[in-house]
Design a protein around this motif. Structure first.
Motif, PDB file in Angstrom:
ATOM      1  N   HIS A 434     -10.593  -0.568  -5.806  1.00 24.71           N
ATOM      2  CA  HIS A 434     -11.719   0.232  -6.289  1.00 24.71           C
ATOM      3  C   HIS A 434     -11.330   1.083  -7.492  1.00 24.71           C
ATOM      4  CE1 HIS A 434     -14.408  -0.735  -2.912  1.00 24.71           C
ATOM      5  NE2 HIS A 434     -13.336  -0.648  -2.124  1.00 24.71           N
ATOM      6  N   PHE A 435     -10.035   1.140  -7.824  1.00 17.81           N
ATOM      7  CA  PHE A 435      -9.583   1.912  -8.965  1.00 17.81           C
ATOM      8  C   PHE A 435      -9.464   1.002 -10.185  1.00 17.81           C
ATOM      9  CE2 PHE A 435      -8.360   4.345  -5.332  1.00 17.81           C
ATOM     10  CZ  PHE A 435      -8.402   5.681  -5.737  1.00 17.81           C
ATOM     11  N   PRO A 436      -9.593   1.549 -11.393  1.00 19.93           N
ATOM     12  CA  PRO A 436      -9.461   0.721 -12.605  1.00 19.93           C
ATOM     13  C   PRO A 436      -8.079   0.090 -12.694  1.00 19.93           C
ATOM     14  CG  PRO A 436     -10.424   2.868 -13.126  1.00 19.93           C
ATOM     15  CD  PRO A 436      -9.958   2.956 -11.710  1.00 19.93           C
ATOM     16  N   ALA A 437      -8.029  -1.065 -13.345  1.00 18.14           N
ATOM     17  CA  ALA A 437      -6.760  -1.774 -13.510  1.00 18.14           C
ATOM     18  C   ALA A 437      -5.940  -1.093 -14.604  1.00 18.14           C
ATOM     19  CB  ALA A 437      -7.011  -3.242 -13.853  1.00 18.14           C
ATOM     20  N   THR A 438      -4.946  -0.307 -14.213  1.00 16.87           N
ATOM     21  CA  THR A 438      -4.095   0.427 -15.142  1.00 16.87           C
ATOM     22  C   THR A 438      -2.639   0.258 -14.731  1.00 16.87           C
ATOM     23  OG1 THR A 438      -4.263   2.450 -13.828  1.00 16.87           O
ATOM     24  CG2 THR A 438      -5.897   2.134 -15.578  1.00 16.87           C
ATOM     25  N   ASP A 439      -1.740   0.772 -15.559  1.00 14.65           N
ATOM     26  CA  ASP A 439      -0.327   0.701 -15.217  1.00 14.65           C
ATOM     27  C   ASP A 439      -0.019   1.557 -13.992  1.00 14.65           C
ATOM     28  OD1 ASP A 439      -0.898   3.056 -16.484  1.00 14.65           O
ATOM     29  OD2 ASP A 439       0.878   3.067 -17.769  1.00 14.65           O
ATOM     30  N   ALA A 440      -0.787   2.636 -13.781  1.00 13.32           N
ATOM     31  CA  ALA A 440      -0.583   3.471 -12.602  1.00 13.32           C
ATOM     32  C   ALA A 440      -0.963   2.716 -11.328  1.00 13.32           C
ATOM     33  CB  ALA A 440      -1.397   4.757 -12.716  1.00 13.32           C
ATOM     34  N   ARG A 441      -2.059   1.968 -11.380  1.00 17.28           N
ATOM     35  CA  ARG A 441      -2.448   1.178 -10.204  1.00 17.28           C
ATOM     36  C   ARG A 441      -1.421   0.094  -9.924  1.00 17.28           C
ATOM     37  NH1 ARG A 441      -7.788  -2.622  -9.643  1.00 17.28           N
ATOM     38  NH2 ARG A 441      -6.282  -4.254 -10.171  1.00 17.28           N
ATOM     39  N   GLN A 442      -0.888  -0.517 -10.977  1.00 16.40           N
ATOM     40  CA  GLN A 442       0.149  -1.526 -10.785  1.00 16.40           C
ATOM     41  C   GLN A 442       1.403  -0.913 -10.187  1.00 16.40           C
ATOM     42  OE1 GLN A 442      -0.123  -4.928 -11.327  1.00 16.40           O
ATOM     43  NE2 GLN A 442       1.826  -4.890 -10.224  1.00 16.40           N
ATOM     44  N   ALA A 443       1.729   0.316 -10.600  1.00 10.55           N
ATOM     45  CA  ALA A 443       2.900   0.991 -10.036  1.00 10.55           C
ATOM     46  C   ALA A 443       2.709   1.268  -8.550  1.00 10.55           C
ATOM     47  CB  ALA A 443       3.160   2.296 -10.786  1.00 10.55           C
ATOM     48  N   LEU A 444       1.502   1.634  -8.153  1.00  4.43           N
ATOM     49  CA  LEU A 444       1.215   1.841  -6.727  1.00  4.43           C
ATOM     50  C   LEU A 444       1.366   0.538  -5.954  1.00  4.43           C
ATOM     51  CD1 LEU A 444      -1.870   4.230  -6.989  1.00  4.43           C
ATOM     52  CD2 LEU A 444       0.359   4.807  -6.024  1.00  4.43           C
ATOM     53  N   GLU A 445       0.885  -0.551  -6.518  1.00  4.18           N
ATOM     54  CA  GLU A 445       1.035  -1.848  -5.856  1.00  4.18           C
ATOM     55  C   GLU A 445       2.512  -2.227  -5.730  1.00  4.18           C
ATOM     56  OE1 GLU A 445      -1.267  -4.562  -8.141  1.00  4.18           O
ATOM     57  OE2 GLU A 445      -3.208  -3.777  -7.475  1.00  4.18           O
ATOM     58  N   ASN A 446       3.298  -1.946  -6.770  1.00  6.62           N
ATOM     59  CA  ASN A 446       4.734  -2.249  -6.712  1.00  6.62           C
ATOM     60  C   ASN A 446       5.441  -1.442  -5.632  1.00  6.62           C
ATOM     61  OD1 ASN A 446       4.396  -4.036  -8.835  1.00  6.62           O
ATOM     62  ND2 ASN A 446       5.044  -2.563 -10.390  1.00  6.62           N
ATOM     63  N   ILE A 447       5.042  -0.183  -5.470  1.00  4.37           N
ATOM     64  CA  ILE A 447       5.647   0.650  -4.434  1.00  4.37           C
ATOM     65  C   ILE A 447       5.316   0.104  -3.048  1.00  4.37           C
ATOM     66  CG2 ILE A 447       5.487   2.923  -3.333  1.00  4.37           C
ATOM     67  CD1 ILE A 447       5.422   4.171  -6.069  1.00  4.37           C
ATOM     68  N   ILE A 448       4.071  -0.324  -2.860  1.00  3.55           N
ATOM     69  CA  ILE A 448       3.666  -0.873  -1.568  1.00  3.55           C
ATOM     70  C   ILE A 448       4.443  -2.151  -1.261  1.00  3.55           C
ATOM     71  CG2 ILE A 448       1.746  -1.875  -0.275  1.00  3.55           C
ATOM     72  CD1 ILE A 448      -0.124   0.016  -1.763  1.00  3.55           C
ATOM     73  N   LEU A 449       4.568  -3.029  -2.250  1.00  2.87           N
ATOM     74  CA  LEU A 449       5.298  -4.287  -2.039  1.00  2.87           C
ATOM     75  C   LEU A 449       6.783  -4.022  -1.813  1.00  2.87           C
ATOM     76  CD1 LEU A 449       3.569  -6.502  -4.769  1.00  2.87           C
ATOM     77  CD2 LEU A 449       3.180  -6.527  -2.301  1.00  2.87           C
ATOM     78  N   ALA A 450       7.345  -3.038  -2.524  1.00  2.00           N
ATOM     79  CA  ALA A 450       8.758  -2.708  -2.309  1.00  2.00           C
ATOM     80  C   ALA A 450       8.978  -2.113  -0.931  1.00  2.00           C
ATOM     81  CB  ALA A 450       9.223  -1.736  -3.394  1.00  2.00           C
TER      82      ALA A 450
END
Length: 454
Positions: A434-450
């Motif tokens: 639901h959040f815009p596709a930004t580098d911050a959202r990608q960083a959150l996804e990377n943290i979750i996957l890590a």
């Protein structure tokens, strides 16, 4: 001499093997020669290499599969900190050099070598290889940057280099201070005369001194966070974060406790198993309404969620919600931020609960929470294990953790815990869309996957 060296260089050029393709051999001589294999010879060599590789694979009849890449936790955190500007933890240089923290560190050194729980807490705070305990403020800032802010926010309140507001950065520090003050307060030892710790004269002085340091440190952090929270001058944000502090206190009164206030699970069959349709969450329209705890007791998964929402998910979720409230975002996006923080905290806790059970044997002197997800799931599978847990009603130190560890590994509890982690991980990733596709959202996804690979 020069003529001899020239002849040697010329001989070396003629003796060198011809490389594949058009490759110029550059030597420190005036003449430059290019060696080229005939096109037919190149094709024959390529065919030979291709046939050799094909025959080798077919003779072994194997299919080479590349394992999925693992996500490095420290790298994900470092990249996320770069996105929001700089390390976000309040344990930064300006804090470590302050007079108050310096005095605490000076007194804390006196506890080195003692068995006070405060030393273990301080070790995890100051040095933790996975940085999991200091990442809460980072999550708040990443959510803030991913959502952005309303156009009506004045320029003077914006940190344009990092893409967040100054008030959001202050809120991130408040979140970490409240979290750490809660952990430090939980390190205080019960020294009443009726307890075993109170009767041990050999360690009483160390324990008493550690309690004083723990109380003063926790109170200082909580008091300073309250002052910083008031400086935000937003009544709704103050109400949100205050309700999260209330939830911390409420989580300490769920279920039975030993004499040191360590949590114990309920006896199987104490409560009637509730309906799975009962939601384990707060009222989204009134955050001051307490969670209906009595309606979820008896179901291991719902009871675990209730405990950990109050103990962790509430603060992270409401801090993410409050950060968007400071940015003037819509109520709907604020609720998405709360749900993301809640599910991320629960997935985080499920990962930590499963960690002691990843090894076939429990390390020496290692323990784990008796209300962790694997233990609660195993009690549902085998209620007879509760007889072992009853030995810890006076002190959890009386429990044979190795025996419980083996029993849990022999059942389906660990698999259910991993499934629980995947459930909340998927829920957090779904809300993040639901959040815009930004580098911050990608960083959150990377943290979750890590976090899944920890």
């Amino acid at each position: 001499m020069y003529r001899a060296s020239g002849r040697i260089m010329q001989q070396l050029r003629h003796r060198m093997p011809a490389p594949e393709g058009r490759l110029a051999v550059c030597l420190a001589a005036p003449a430059l020669k290019t060696f080229t294999l005939p096109q037919q010879q190149q094709q024959q060599r390529h065919e030979q290499v291709r046939w050799t590789a094909t025959s080798t694979v077919s003779s072994k009849q194997q299919t080479v599969t590349t394992p999925p890449p693992r996500h490095d936790w420290n790298r994900a955190v470092s990249e996320a900190e770069r996105i929001v500007g700089y390390p976000t933890s309040f344990l930064s240089l300006r804090w470590l050099l302050s007079d108050e923290i310096a005095n605490v560190a000076l007194h804390l050194r006196k506890l080195v070598g003692s068995a006070h729980p405060l030393m273990k807490t301080a070790k995890h705070l100051l040095y933790n290889g996975k940085n999991t305990m200091q990442a809460w403020g980072l999550i708040v800032l990443l959510v803030s940057k991913a959502a952005g802010h309303a156009p009506s926010v004045p320029d003077v309140e914006q940190d344009k280099s990092a893409g967040v507001l100054h008030s959001q950065r202050a809120l991130a520090e408040v979140t970490e201070m409240i979290r750490i003050s809660h952990l430090v307060h939980n390190s205080v030892v019960n020294l009443q005369s009726s307890t075993e710790a109170g009767k041990d004269a050999a360690t009483y002085d160390d324990m008493s001194f550690g309690n004083k340091i723990g109380l003063l440190t926790g109170d200082y952090l909580l008091g300073h966070s309250s002052a910083e929270l008031a400086n935000l001058r937003n009544q709704e944000v103050v109400e949100l974060i205050s309700s999260a502090v209330r939830d911390f206190s409420e989580s300490e009164f769920i279920g039975e406790r030993d004499e040191q206030n360590n949590p114990l699970p309920y006896k199987p069959g104490t409560f009637q198993r509730p309906s799975l349709s009962v939601a384990v969450d707060f009222n989204e329209h009134d955050v001051m309404t307490p969670m209906p705890i009595a309606q979820v007791l008896g179901n291991p998964e719902q009871e675990w969620e209730c405990r950990n929402i109050l103990n962790a998910g509430s603060l992270l979720g409401k801090s993410c919600q409050a950060s968007l409230k400071l940015a003037g975002q819509s109520e709907e996006l604020q609720r998405h931020a709360y749900r993301f923080g809640k599910h991320l905290a629960l997935a985080w806790q499920a990962c930590l609960d499963a960690e002691p059970f990843q090894c076939p044997t429990l390390p020496l002197d290692a323990t784990f929470s008796l209300v962790s997800a694997p233990v609660l799931f195993h009690l549902e599978h085998d209620p007879s294990l509760y007889a072992q847990l009853e030995q810890g009603k006076q002190s959890v130190d009386n429990i044979d953790y190795e025996k419980i560890h083996k029993a849990v590994l022999a059942g389906p509890a660990l698999a259910k815990t991993k499934e629980l982690q995947r459930k909340h991980t998927a829920a957090a990733l779904a809300v993040l869309q639901h959040f815009p596709a930004t580098d911050a959202r990608q960083a959150l996804e990377n943290i979750i996957l890590a976090m899944q690979d920890l």
